[in-house]
Write an enzyme that holds these catalytic residues in place. Structure first.
Site, mmCIF file in Angstrom:
data_model
loop_
_atom_site.group_PDB
_atom_site.id
_atom_site.type_symbol
_atom_site.label_atom_id
_atom_site.label_comp_id
_atom_site.label_asym_id
_atom_site.label_seq_id
_atom_site.Cartn_x
_atom_site.Cartn_y
_atom_site.Cartn_z
ATOM 1 N N GLU A 189 23.417 14.350 1.972
ATOM 2 C CA GLU A 189 24.794 13.861 2.076
ATOM 3 C C GLU A 189 24.978 12.925 3.259
ATOM 4 O O GLU A 189 24.493 13.242 4.344
ATOM 5 C CB GLU A 189 25.727 15.059 2.272
ATOM 6 C CG GLU A 189 26.208 15.658 0.990
ATOM 7 C CD GLU A 189 27.002 16.926 1.228
ATOM 8 O OE1 GLU A 189 26.701 17.909 0.538
ATOM 9 O OE2 GLU A 189 27.893 16.941 2.098
ATOM 10 N N THR A 235 28.288 24.024 -5.691
ATOM 11 C CA THR A 235 29.295 23.859 -4.625
ATOM 12 C C THR A 235 28.793 24.542 -3.350
ATOM 13 O O THR A 235 29.583 24.845 -2.459
ATOM 14 C CB THR A 235 30.665 24.465 -5.026
ATOM 15 O OG1 THR A 235 30.471 25.842 -5.383
ATOM 16 C CG2 THR A 235 31.304 23.736 -6.171
ATOM 17 N N HIS A 241 31.955 16.696 -1.515
ATOM 18 C CA HIS A 241 31.982 17.961 -0.740
ATOM 19 C C HIS A 241 33.424 18.406 -0.465
ATOM 20 O O HIS A 241 33.873 18.480 0.687
ATOM 21 C CB HIS A 241 31.187 17.820 0.574
ATOM 22 C CG HIS A 241 30.716 19.141 1.104
ATOM 23 N ND1 HIS A 241 29.529 19.311 1.765
ATOM 24 C CD2 HIS A 241 31.279 20.373 1.067
ATOM 25 C CE1 HIS A 241 29.375 20.582 2.117
ATOM 26 N NE2 HIS A 241 30.438 21.246 1.702
ATOM 27 N N ARG A 287 25.181 24.207 -1.087
ATOM 28 C CA ARG A 287 24.616 23.193 -0.203
ATOM 29 C C ARG A 287 23.637 22.369 -1.032
ATOM 30 O O ARG A 287 22.889 22.923 -1.851
ATOM 31 C CB ARG A 287 23.876 23.825 0.979
ATOM 32 C CG ARG A 287 24.766 24.420 2.046
ATOM 33 C CD ARG A 287 25.513 23.336 2.833
ATOM 34 N NE ARG A 287 26.327 23.872 3.903
ATOM 35 C CZ ARG A 287 27.627 24.157 3.813
ATOM 36 N NH1 ARG A 287 28.284 23.950 2.684
ATOM 37 N NH2 ARG A 287 28.291 24.628 4.865
HETATM 38 C C1 DGY Z 1 31.588 25.555 4.168
HETATM 39 O O1 DGY Z 1 32.449 26.069 4.878
HETATM 40 O O2 DGY Z 1 30.415 25.879 4.259
HETATM 41 C C2 DGY Z 1 32.058 24.514 3.213
HETATM 42 O O3 DGY Z 1 31.013 23.854 2.620
HETATM 43 C C3 DGY Z 1 33.008 23.555 3.940
HETATM 44 O O4 DGY Z 1 33.659 22.742 3.058
#
Ligand code: DGY
Length: 321
Positions: free
Chosen positions: A267, A236, A285, A238
């Site tokens: 993405e 979750t 995302h 990058r």
């Molecule tokens: C962030 O703030 O970096 C998240 O990935 C946004 O959803």
């Protein structure tokens, strides 16, 4: 004194737009779509303040024409989409939105852990297909989460929030951390490990590092080969932190049990084979995607801009122009 001019690269939730319109001179009518390069460039060139999102690539060429822009408030905690050095060189303050999205991102990480282990997406698809003929002792058997080892790669705010939630599942926690943790700051039963050791030990590996040159493809073929064939990878953070092609290979060859991915290397494009793999759960995302969090993120952007124009330091400034 007239209100500062503000460019917002794309539509934010209504409460944020209302405050933005009230407190600033909004230069554009943001749409629910990413702006073109030209539109973003023009917005940054004309405005004194701007809010951009993680899909806006703000590099040195994008900033080259800016003479008025004082602050670029990134609507995200991660700021790998911005060339911060280029902004700093032009005297532009860059801010992000830490803290407010920690819980929502940790919650979504857990949604993925449970979904991959208990085959939630497969089960949902099965019921919807009409093929389900009733309960069966061997149907969609999954993996236990309780009592397993959770490996957290990156023990920042979100990593810690994910680890805290594991207490309810009686899990053992291993973690890696770039920054040395002060003694007593983290629960003593959480074990700090080198990345290779963590990968060998964990049943679930969850990634929580920012994307930097040092973390690009941090999880590559060599690292994936260290994981147990029964283990799951959750991302979750990058997309480019994981070498997506190597992950697909490992999944196809069953050297890894499955993966839960909220982010992808390019993405919104993702490796075509992922679509075919039932042992992966794919999300668009959604880490911070709750209404309350997305409103708070917007308010933080506006607060940072307001502070700067009131002559105060922006609370979430990440550079020193
Ligand atoms: C962030 O703030 O970096 C998240 O990935 C946004 O959803």
């Amino acid at each position: 004194m007239s209100a500062p001019t503000l460019y917002i690269s794309r539509l934010l939730p209504d409460p944020v737009m209302a405050v933005a319109r009230q407190q600033f001179q909004l230069l554009n009518d943001p749409r629910d779509a990413a702006p073109s390069w030209d539109a973003l460039e023009a917005g940054l060139r004309e405005a004194e303040a701007a809010i951009c999102t993680l899909t806006d690539r703000v590099d040195a060429s994008m900033l080259a024409g800016t003479t008025r822009l004082k602050i670029l408030a990134n609507y995200a905690v991660g700021y790998n989409n911005i060339d911060v050095a280029a902004a700093t060189a032009r005297g532009i303050v860059v801010t992000n939105t830490p803290d407010v999205l920690t819980d929502s991102t940790a919650d979504l990480t857990w949604a993925l852990i449970l979904a991959v282990a208990r085959r939630v997406a497969e089960g949902d698809a099965y019921v919807r297909s009409g093929a389900w003929s009733g309960w069966a002792p061997t149907q969609l058997l999954g993996t236990d989460v309780s009592g397993k080892v959770l490996g957290i790669v990156g023990m920042g705010r979100i990593g810690q929030a994910v680890a805290q939630r594991a207490a309810g599942f009686n899990m053992r926690i291993c973690y890696t951390s770039r920054t040395p943790q002060a003694p007593g700051r983290l629960p003593s039963q959480w074990e700090q490990r080198a990345l290779p050791d963590l990968l060998k030990a964990a049943d679930f590996v969850s990634l929580h590092v920012p994307l930097t040159p040092a973390t690009h493809h941090l999880i590559n073929a060599r690292h994936l080969a260290l994981m147990k064939p029964t283990a799951f990878l959750i991302n979750t953070s990058r997309g480019p932190v994981v070498e997506e092609a190597a992950l697909v290979d490992a999944l196809i060859q069953r050297r890894l049990a499955g993966a839960g991915l909220d982010v992808f290397e390019q993405e919104p494009v993702f490796h075509p084979s992922l679509r075919e793999l039932r042992q992966v759960v794919l999300l668009p995302h959604l880490g911070s995607a709750t209404l309350a969090t997305r409103v708070r993120m917007g308010m933080i952007c506006l607060d940072n801009i307001a502070a700067l124009f009131a002559g105060q330091p922006a609370p979430n400034q990440i550079n020193r122009p």
